[in-house]
Design a protein around this motif. Sequence first.
Motif, PDB file in Angstrom:
ATOM      1  N   VAL A  62     -43.673 -14.260 -72.857  1.00 51.21           N
ATOM      2  CA  VAL A  62     -42.782 -13.973 -73.987  1.00 51.21           C
ATOM      3  C   VAL A  62     -41.493 -14.754 -73.782  1.00 51.21           C
ATOM      4  CG1 VAL A  62     -41.485 -12.184 -75.214  1.00 51.21           C
ATOM      5  CG2 VAL A  62     -43.705 -11.628 -74.231  1.00 51.21           C
ATOM      6  N   ALA A  63     -40.992 -15.329 -74.866  1.00 56.87           N
ATOM      7  CA  ALA A  63     -39.704 -16.029 -74.819  1.00 56.87           C
ATOM      8  C   ALA A  63     -38.917 -15.699 -76.076  1.00 56.87           C
ATOM      9  CB  ALA A  63     -39.922 -17.538 -74.719  1.00 56.87           C
ATOM     10  N   GLY A  64     -37.602 -15.609 -75.937  1.00 52.89           N
ATOM     11  CA  GLY A  64     -36.736 -15.386 -77.079  1.00 52.89           C
ATOM     12  C   GLY A  64     -36.323 -13.937 -77.233  1.00 52.89           C
ATOM     13  N   THR A  65     -35.508 -13.704 -78.261  1.00 50.68           N
ATOM     14  CA  THR A  65     -34.989 -12.366 -78.538  1.00 50.68           C
ATOM     15  C   THR A  65     -35.213 -12.031 -80.004  1.00 50.68           C
ATOM     16  OG1 THR A  65     -32.771 -13.052 -79.226  1.00 50.68           O
ATOM     17  CG2 THR A  65     -33.153 -12.791 -76.844  1.00 50.68           C
ATOM     18  N   LEU A  66     -34.840 -10.831 -80.364  1.00 48.91           N
ATOM     19  CA  LEU A  66     -34.920 -10.400 -81.758  1.00 48.91           C
ATOM     20  C   LEU A  66     -33.538 -10.404 -82.412  1.00 48.91           C
ATOM     21  CD1 LEU A  66     -37.504  -7.513 -81.381  1.00 48.91           C
ATOM     22  CD2 LEU A  66     -37.905  -9.843 -82.181  1.00 48.91           C
ATOM     23  N   GLU A  67     -32.628 -11.174 -81.828  1.00 52.23           N
ATOM     24  CA  GLU A  67     -31.281 -11.311 -82.390  1.00 52.23           C
ATOM     25  C   GLU A  67     -31.315 -12.243 -83.597  1.00 52.23           C
ATOM     26  OE1 GLU A  67     -28.531  -9.686 -81.261  1.00 52.23           O
ATOM     27  OE2 GLU A  67     -29.877  -8.678 -79.853  1.00 52.23           O
ATOM     28  N   SER A  68     -30.307 -12.141 -84.430  1.00 45.12           N
ATOM     29  CA  SER A  68     -30.183 -13.017 -85.582  1.00 45.12           C
ATOM     30  C   SER A  68     -30.162 -14.478 -85.144  1.00 45.12           C
ATOM     31  CB  SER A  68     -28.890 -12.686 -86.327  1.00 45.12           C
ATOM     32  OG  SER A  68     -28.756 -13.490 -87.464  1.00 45.12           O
ATOM     33  N   SER A  69     -30.802 -15.344 -85.909  1.00 41.67           N
ATOM     34  CA  SER A  69     -30.893 -16.791 -85.652  1.00 41.67           C
ATOM     35  C   SER A  69     -31.720 -17.130 -84.427  1.00 41.67           C
ATOM     36  CB  SER A  69     -29.504 -17.415 -85.524  1.00 41.67           C
ATOM     37  OG  SER A  69     -28.777 -17.202 -86.711  1.00 41.67           O
ATOM     38  N   ASP A  70     -32.603 -16.241 -84.006  1.00 43.10           N
ATOM     39  CA  ASP A  70     -33.484 -16.489 -82.865  1.00 43.10           C
ATOM     40  C   ASP A  70     -34.904 -16.099 -83.270  1.00 43.10           C
ATOM     41  OD1 ASP A  70     -34.367 -17.190 -80.350  1.00 43.10           O
ATOM     42  OD2 ASP A  70     -33.220 -15.660 -79.282  1.00 43.10           O
ATOM     43  N   CYS A  71     -35.824 -16.265 -82.366  1.00 42.21           N
ATOM     44  CA  CYS A  71     -37.185 -15.808 -82.587  1.00 42.21           C
ATOM     45  C   CYS A  71     -37.768 -15.384 -81.246  1.00 42.21           C
ATOM     46  CB  CYS A  71     -38.047 -16.871 -83.241  1.00 42.21           C
ATOM     47  SG  CYS A  71     -38.283 -18.374 -82.282  1.00 42.21           S
ATOM     48  N   GLN A  72     -38.679 -14.444 -81.303  1.00 39.24           N
ATOM     49  CA  GLN A  72     -39.392 -14.021 -80.103  1.00 39.24           C
ATOM     50  C   GLN A  72     -40.831 -14.511 -80.267  1.00 39.24           C
ATOM     51  OE1 GLN A  72     -40.500  -9.793 -79.250  1.00 39.24           O
ATOM     52  NE2 GLN A  72     -39.014 -10.109 -77.602  1.00 39.24           N
ATOM     53  N   VAL A  73     -41.308 -15.229 -79.274  1.00 35.72           N
ATOM     54  CA  VAL A  73     -42.648 -15.796 -79.334  1.00 35.72           C
ATOM     55  C   VAL A  73     -43.453 -15.284 -78.149  1.00 35.72           C
ATOM     56  CG1 VAL A  73     -43.979 -17.929 -79.534  1.00 35.72           C
ATOM     57  CG2 VAL A  73     -41.629 -17.885 -80.334  1.00 35.72           C
ATOM     58  N   MET A  74     -44.669 -14.842 -78.431  1.00 38.72           N
ATOM     59  CA  MET A  74     -45.573 -14.347 -77.399  1.00 38.72           C
ATOM     60  C   MET A  74     -46.833 -15.206 -77.416  1.00 38.72           C
ATOM     61  SD  MET A  74     -44.780 -10.568 -78.680  1.00 38.72           S
ATOM     62  CE  MET A  74     -44.171 -11.309 -80.177  1.00 38.72           C
ATOM     63  N   ILE A  75     -47.368 -15.476 -76.230  1.00 40.43           N
ATOM     64  CA  ILE A  75     -48.581 -16.278 -76.136  1.00 40.43           C
ATOM     65  C   ILE A  75     -49.529 -15.632 -75.143  1.00 40.43           C
ATOM     66  CG2 ILE A  75     -47.779 -17.810 -74.281  1.00 40.43           C
ATOM     67  CD1 ILE A  75     -49.094 -20.137 -75.899  1.00 40.43           C
ATOM     68  N   GLU A  76     -50.808 -15.741 -75.432  1.00 44.30           N
ATOM     69  CA  GLU A  76     -51.844 -15.277 -74.521  1.00 44.30           C
ATOM     70  C   GLU A  76     -53.078 -16.147 -74.718  1.00 44.30           C
ATOM     71  OE1 GLU A  76     -53.386 -11.307 -75.513  1.00 44.30           O
ATOM     72  OE2 GLU A  76     -52.256 -11.470 -77.378  1.00 44.30           O
ATOM     73  N   GLU A  77     -54.022 -16.008 -73.817  1.00 46.95           N
ATOM     74  CA  GLU A  77     -55.252 -16.783 -73.896  1.00 46.95           C
ATOM     75  C   GLU A  77     -55.954 -16.529 -75.219  1.00 46.95           C
ATOM     76  OE1 GLU A  77     -59.370 -17.442 -71.350  1.00 46.95           O
ATOM     77  OE2 GLU A  77     -57.828 -16.099 -70.605  1.00 46.95           O
ATOM     78  N   GLY A  78     -56.518 -17.580 -75.796  1.00 44.39           N
ATOM     79  CA  GLY A  78     -57.166 -17.482 -77.097  1.00 44.39           C
ATOM     80  C   GLY A  78     -58.670 -17.379 -77.015  1.00 44.39           C
ATOM     81  N   ASP A  79     -59.275 -17.462 -78.184  1.00 49.26           N
ATOM     82  CA  ASP A  79     -60.728 -17.390 -78.316  1.00 49.26           C
ATOM     83  C   ASP A  79     -61.311 -18.723 -78.755  1.00 49.26           C
ATOM     84  OD1 ASP A  79     -60.772 -14.642 -77.683  1.00 49.26           O
ATOM     85  OD2 ASP A  79     -60.263 -14.123 -79.752  1.00 49.26           O
TER      86      ASP A  79
END
Length: 90
Positions: free
Chosen positions: A8-25
């Motif tokens: 996970v990277a980022g925040t839920l603050e204004s002008s930001d984004c939180q991005v999550m990644i995991e293994e795919g299919d």
Amino acid sequence: MEITRPAVAGTLESSDCQVMIEEGDGKVEFSLESSVINQYGNQIRKVALETLNNLGVNNAKVTMIDKGALDCTIKARIEALLAVQIVCPI
């Protein structure tokens, strides 16, 4: 690039984004929640998917919660997710 661990990277603050990644299919699955999706949803998806493609990610589940982040912030958050994969491989 192979995704070996969730991150996970980022925040839920204004002008930001939180991005999550995991293994795919076997493909890149991208999910977006955004406070500005009606105005900028297509651009956000384009930037995120291009960044993943440029970094060689072709098998991942990516979830983004956007709070009005600029393109450069989106790219930086995705790069941070992938740095964890390189620096801390299993």
